[in-house]
Design a protein around this motif. Structure first.
Motif: not given
Length: 93
Positions: A55-57, A59-63, A83-87
């Protein structure tokens, strides 16, 4: 499902992961998806041997992250590795 070690952590992850970009919905994916369907998809993945959720923040504004949280409410948290992407930060205003 084949697994591998996540770096030097000793954590086993599935070689195939569940990507949640689309699950977040939004205009890039033709609107939001049926919440129960996407929650059920996340909950079913570990049963099929897929324990890696990406996931990542952004993706549709954190949805996507909110939906993963909803799915985890009825799951054993130890069954998945997230796992996520940051920044990336979003200011919707």
């Amino acid at each position: 499902m084949k697994t591998m070690k996540l770096g030097k952590t000793g954590i086993d992850i599935s070689r195939m992961g569940l990507g949640t970009w689309s699950i977040g919905g939004g205009s890039a994916w033709g609107g939001d998806h049926d919440l129960q369907v996407v929650v059920d998809t996340i909950r079913e993945a570990p049963k099929l041997g897929v324990n890696l959720i990406d996931t990542a923040p952004g993706y549709n504004f954190g949805n996507s992250e909110k939906i993963i949280g909803k799915a985890l409410e009825q799951m054993n948290r130890e069954d998945v590795v997230i796992i996520t992407k940051c920044g990336v930060t979003w200011d919707q205003e």
